[in-house]
Write an enzyme that holds these catalytic residues in place. Structure first.
Site, PDB file in Angstrom:
ATOM      1  N   ASP A  71       0.840  -1.192   0.000  1.00 45.14           N
ATOM      2  CA  ASP A  71       0.000   0.000   0.000  1.00 45.14           C
ATOM      3  C   ASP A  71       0.883   1.253   0.000  1.00 45.14           C
ATOM      4  O   ASP A  71       2.101   1.163  -0.167  1.00 45.14           O
ATOM      5  CB  ASP A  71      -0.959  -0.017   1.196  1.00 45.14           C
ATOM      6  CG  ASP A  71      -0.245  -0.074   2.541  1.00 45.14           C
ATOM      7  OD1 ASP A  71       0.958   0.266   2.620  1.00 45.14           O
ATOM      8  OD2 ASP A  71      -0.898  -0.458   3.527  1.00 45.14           O
ATOM      9  N   GLN A  72       0.310   2.421   0.200  1.00 43.01           N
ATOM     10  CA  GLN A  72       1.071   3.675   0.169  1.00 43.01           C
ATOM     11  C   GLN A  72       2.139   3.750   1.255  1.00 43.01           C
ATOM     12  O   GLN A  72       3.087   4.510   1.132  1.00 43.01           O
ATOM     13  CB  GLN A  72       0.131   4.875   0.306  1.00 43.01           C
ATOM     14  CG  GLN A  72      -0.589   5.215  -0.973  1.00 43.01           C
ATOM     15  CD  GLN A  72      -1.369   6.509  -0.829  1.00 43.01           C
ATOM     16  OE1 GLN A  72      -1.917   6.799   0.233  1.00 43.01           O
ATOM     17  NE2 GLN A  72      -1.399   7.279  -1.898  1.00 43.01           N
TER      18      GLN A  72
END
Length: 141
Positions: free
Chosen positions: A16-17
């Site tokens: 994810d980020q």
């Protein structure tokens, strides 16, 4: 109990980020470990499916201990946690390269006829698998 340890390549698209492996990917890693475990016993899902039998997940649990990040080594350990001839519960432990637990969990499966989804006994339909599972479940490795 018999246990396999399967290396996992942490791919960038699985994160994810924050650079952390997205939680749903651990279920995919469980499947990779389960497939490797079954292959270590000399069997594979393809042969089962050729006979019109599939093995759906009927229950799944995951417990998050620490994140795995892109660039880290990861391994999934897999074993049979419970087996009764009809249902199989596989246990999993995903570790980083230093052996620290990142995720633990389990999935429970039954085998069913593909057309009807009616449960069948592994003991009766695939006696060799049944014996291998019984041995792996009871082994002292």
């Amino acid at each position: 109990m018999k246990m396999t340890k399967t290396p996992i390549k942490v791919r960038y698209q699985e994160t994810d980020q924050m650079g952390v492996v997205y939680h749903a990917n651990y279920l995919v890693w469980f499947e990779i470990g389960r497939t490797a475990f079954i292959e270590s016993l000399g069997f594979n899902y393809h042969d089962m499916e050729q006979e019109g039998i599939v093995s759906p997940v009927i229950d799944a649990h995951m417990y998050f201990k620490q994140p795995i990040r892109y660039g880290q080594d990861a391994f999934v350990k897999t074993w049979i946690e419970e087996y009764d001839g009809l249902r199989t519960t596989y246990g999993y432990k995903i570790e980083d390269g230093e052996g620290n637990a990142a995720v633990t969990g389990s999935t429970k499966h039954v085998i069913v006829k593909k057309e009807s989804f009616r449960p069948v006994s592994l003991r009766r339909v695939f006696p060799d698998w049944h014996q291998a599972y019984s041995d792996a479940y009871k082994s002292e490795e």
